[in-house]
Design an enzyme around this catalytic site. Sequence first.
Site, PDB file in Angstrom:
ATOM      1  N   LYS A   1       0.844  -1.205   0.000  1.00 55.53           N
ATOM      2  CA  LYS A   1       0.000   0.000   0.000  1.00 55.53           C
ATOM      3  C   LYS A   1       0.876   1.251   0.000  1.00 55.53           C
ATOM      4  CE  LYS A   1      -3.871  -2.314   2.247  1.00 55.53           C
ATOM      5  NZ  LYS A   1      -4.743  -2.510   3.406  1.00 55.53           N
TER       6      LYS A   1
ATOM      7  N   GLN B   1      -4.690  -1.302   9.627  1.00 55.29           N
ATOM      8  CA  GLN B   1      -4.592  -2.607   8.984  1.00 55.29           C
ATOM      9  C   GLN B   1      -5.184  -3.690   9.896  1.00 55.29           C
ATOM     10  OE1 GLN B   1      -3.681  -3.045   5.855  1.00 55.29           O
ATOM     11  NE2 GLN B   1      -3.933  -5.256   5.930  1.00 55.29           N
TER      12      GLN B   1
ATOM     13  N   ASP C   1     -10.988   2.989   3.855  1.00 52.27           N
ATOM     14  CA  ASP C   1     -11.265   1.548   3.765  1.00 52.27           C
ATOM     15  C   ASP C   1     -12.766   1.286   3.642  1.00 52.27           C
ATOM     16  OD1 ASP C   1      -9.208  -0.336   3.700  1.00 52.27           O
ATOM     17  OD2 ASP C   1      -8.723  -0.071   5.815  1.00 52.27           O
TER      18      ASP C   1
HETATM   19  N1  GUN Z   1      -6.963  -6.702   6.085  1.00 52.28           N
HETATM   20  C1  GUN Z   1      -7.354  -7.454   5.042  1.00 52.28           C
HETATM   21  N2  GUN Z   1      -7.927  -6.685   4.085  1.00 52.28           N
HETATM   22  C2  GUN Z   1      -7.897  -5.418   4.547  1.00 52.28           C
HETATM   23  C3  GUN Z   1      -8.327  -4.179   4.011  1.00 52.28           C
HETATM   24  O1  GUN Z   1      -8.882  -4.067   2.909  1.00 52.28           O
HETATM   25  N3  GUN Z   1      -8.103  -3.092   4.807  1.00 52.28           N
HETATM   26  C4  GUN Z   1      -7.514  -3.181   6.044  1.00 52.28           C
HETATM   27  N4  GUN Z   1      -7.361  -2.060   6.745  1.00 52.28           N
HETATM   28  N5  GUN Z   1      -7.108  -4.322   6.557  1.00 52.28           N
HETATM   29  C5  GUN Z   1      -7.293  -5.435   5.811  1.00 52.28           C
END
Ligand code: GUN
Length: 288
Positions: A53, A97, A120
């Site tokens: 990311k 996350q 998100d």
């Molecule tokens: N863990 C697995 N997928 C995601 C996501 O799309 N966003 C976040 N913040 N954590 C995750």
Amino acid sequence: MPAKVIDGNEVSALIRKEIGGRVEQMRRHGIVPGLAVIVIGNNAASAVYVRNKIRACEDVGIRSFRFDFGESASPEDVLSVIEELNNRQDVHGILVQLPLPPKFSIGSILRTISADKDVDGFHLYNVGGLVVGDTVFPPCTPYGVVKLLEHENITIEGKNVVVVGASNIVGKPIALMLMQRDATVCICHAKTRDLAQFTILADILVVAAGKPNLILPQMVKTGAVVIDVGINRLANGKLVGDVDFNGVKEKASYITPVPGGVGPMTVTMLLENTISSAERAIKQKSSV
Ligand code: GUN
């Protein structure tokens, strides 16, 4: 005829190029879009996702701010950093996350993120927006699936959609987003009896269950569009989805591979939500 394999890397690259242009435009006006990424604990998979990311942000010119907390950090410390970020002008998106270490409450952390920086799309306000079809930030993976369907000019309206997997992150939101686009949607999950009786009816089959080879050719209608959101690491180290790709490819009209299908789109839609948030913040400021 075998299915067309939808290339998520290619679609992703096109969208990222367009996002790069929007970032450049913003930077010319002296504004740098910013994303804050909060990591709690030492989950190995999360470390890889977060690295990807942050690298993707760099590639398109979005500034990222990373905050790492050990497992022993107090929830109050994390909440106070989130509150600080909610008020920062140079941060347009905030993500924590997942998964979190057990002592942290996902609900209280996600609710603390300001709904208008929740890139998100996990805040209850944004989840509610999905239900009424007025979403500020669509969650990234389902958003990526919709973009892939749109890119291939696949009609959603009036189609039978079957979603396999009812998670809050993928299954439920993709069902709502496709229902909003006038599909007839059915959600199957771990307790569904005789999965095949549902999947065989699907014009568009979206699978996000986390089980290799869950979907076999005999469970798929000839000509169906098959979107595989699963990511599973086999004992031999190979990465596979939830669909028997080689078998189902012979029956479907379109199919996404794993890796290289939905995966790259998730990060791309995070960039899209972040730049949209920055554009929205500027618009709000200039209208005051
Ligand atoms: N863990 C697995 N997928 C995601 C996501 O799309 N966003 C976040 N913040 N954590 C995750």
